[in-house]
Design a protein around this motif. Structure first.
Motif, short mmCIF file in Angstrom:
data_model
loop_
_atom_site.label_atom_id
_atom_site.label_comp_id
_atom_site.label_asym_id
_atom_site.label_seq_id
_atom_site.Cartn_x
_atom_site.Cartn_y
_atom_site.Cartn_z
N PHE A 18 59.64 13.42 -8.25
CA PHE A 18 58.67 13.94 -7.29
C PHE A 18 59.37 14.96 -6.41
N GLN B 83 60.06 16.49 -2.97
CA GLN B 83 59.95 16.05 -1.58
C GLN B 83 59.94 17.30 -0.73
N ALA C 287 61.90 8.84 -9.25
CA ALA C 287 61.29 7.53 -9.03
C ALA C 287 61.58 6.61 -10.23
N PRO D 257 62.24 -4.07 -7.02
CA PRO D 257 62.13 -3.86 -5.58
C PRO D 257 61.08 -2.80 -5.21
N SER D 258 60.59 -2.88 -3.99
CA SER D 258 59.60 -1.92 -3.52
C SER D 258 60.15 -0.50 -3.66
N GLY D 259 59.32 0.38 -4.16
CA GLY D 259 59.71 1.78 -4.30
C GLY D 259 60.50 2.11 -5.55
N CYS D 260 60.60 1.15 -6.49
CA CYS D 260 61.42 1.41 -7.68
C CYS D 260 60.64 2.12 -8.79
N GLY D 261 59.35 2.36 -8.56
CA GLY D 261 58.61 3.15 -9.54
C GLY D 261 57.64 2.38 -10.41
N LYS D 262 57.32 1.14 -10.03
CA LYS D 262 56.42 0.32 -10.85
C LYS D 262 55.02 0.94 -10.91
N SER D 263 54.45 1.25 -9.74
CA SER D 263 53.10 1.83 -9.74
C SER D 263 53.10 3.18 -10.43
N THR D 264 54.19 3.93 -10.25
CA THR D 264 54.30 5.22 -10.92
C THR D 264 54.17 5.04 -12.43
N GLU E 83 49.57 -5.39 -8.92
CA GLU E 83 49.50 -6.40 -7.86
C GLU E 83 48.05 -6.82 -7.58
N HIS F 145 55.01 -8.91 -7.25
CA HIS F 145 56.22 -9.23 -6.50
C HIS F 145 56.47 -10.73 -6.51
N ARG G 293 65.39 2.20 -7.04
CA ARG G 293 65.17 3.59 -7.38
C ARG G 293 66.49 4.32 -7.57
#
Ligand SMILES: Nc1ncnc2c1ncn2[C@@H]1O[C@H](COP(=O)(O)OP(=O)(O)OP(=O)(O)O)[C@@H](O)[C@H]1O
Ligand SMILES: [Mg+2]
Length: 265
Positions: free
Chosen positions: A15, A17, A25, A44-51, A163, A196, A214
């Motif tokens: 991405f 910035q 990501a 972990p949060s922000g590691c790119g799962k949703s991406t 989630e 999670h 990440r």
């Protein structure tokens, strides 16, 4: 493995910035999910799962690599994949039955068939008596069930679940987990689930994939060799569950102090 329904081949995502260069990501992720398989993705949060899920659904194009559904390269949103998010995103001005039929309506399915499908799904998920209600008249857990019905109504090949139960209370969550597990078993659908909740990952899945911080890479994969995938409450009691959850915690470094790299990311 049986027929592969969902596949990521060497997918990376960068991405831009604003002014701060680019952020990676997801890095070089390859995953194959077989027909009828349920795979959880934790990290972990922000590691790119949703991406990754967005890429599978066709909402986001990867920077490198490709996603495939049923062997076809994903090039945009398509009817073979359905997506369910943490927020139910129900339309407040439509009844429950009309919400369930929404995706099918977009596909151009005729009204009587839409109605029939919505009704059958609502019955399966114990919501038939609420068909004529509006979303605000339902509890959060019921709304998530409606969202699940809407996801299933389009009869997708692959379900991507981001989630889906994180916003409901612990007891409702167990009920929804069981309903999801039974529905997946009954329909034989293929699913990739982000959570999670490590116990949720273990009790619902055939396999759990662990992602690193990440830039997110797959760092471990655990096959869940426990019977009764359609009965997460029963699975919960199985002695192996705790061992696997502990192993996942170790892989995720839960309990260890935050590593110093974070400040430099
Ligand atoms: N559209 C975007 N533009 C810029 N950066 C993005 C965009 N989408 C995600 N990111 C960044 O990519 C990284 C991964 O985000 P992602 O939402 O995939 O994480 P996640 O693993 O789902 O986290 P969580 O568990 O908190 O939901 C984050 O650093 C996020 O800020
Ligand atoms: Mg996410």
């Amino acid at each position: 493995m049986s027929v592969i329904r969902l596949e990521y081949r060497r997918v990376s995502m960068h991405f831009m910035q604003g002014g701060n260069g680019r952020l990676t990501a997801v890095q070089d992720v390859s995953v194959a999910v077989g027909d009828g398989e349920v795979v959880s993705l934790i990290g972990p949060s922000g590691c790119g799962k949703s991406t990754l899920l967005n890429i599978g659904s066709g909402l986001t194009a990867p920077s490198e690599g490709d996603a495939f559904v049923d062997g076809e390269r994903v090039q945009g949103p398509n009817a073979h994949v359905a997506f369910m998010l943490q927020k139910d995103l129900l339309l407040p001005w439509r009844t429950i039955a009309e919400n369930v039929a929404f995706g099918v309506e977009i596909q151009g399915v005729a009204a009587p068939e839409r109605k029939r499908r919505a009704q059958a799904l609502l019955e399966n998920l114990n919501l038939a008596e609420f068909a004529g209600h509006y979303p605000h008249q339902l509890s959060g857990g019921m709304r998530q069930r409606v969202a699940l019905a809407r996801t299933l109504a389009v009869d997708p090949t692959v379900l991507l679940l981001d989630e889906p139960f994180s916003a409901v209370d612990a007891q409702t969550r167990m009920v929804l987990q069981r309903e999801l597990a039974q529905t997946l078993k009954r329909s034989g659908k293929t699913a990739l689930l982000i959570t999670h909740d490590l116990q949720e990952a273990v009790t619902l899945s055939d396999r759990v994939l662990v992602m690193s911080k990440r830039p997110g890479r797959i760092i471990d994969e655990i096959a869940i060799d426990i019977p009764d995938r359609d009965d997460p409450l029963k699975r919960r009691q199985h002695p192996k569950v705790n061992d696997i959850v502990n192993r996942l915690m170790e892989r995720l470094d839960i309990g260890a102090p935050d590593d110093a790299v974070q400040g430099r990311a």
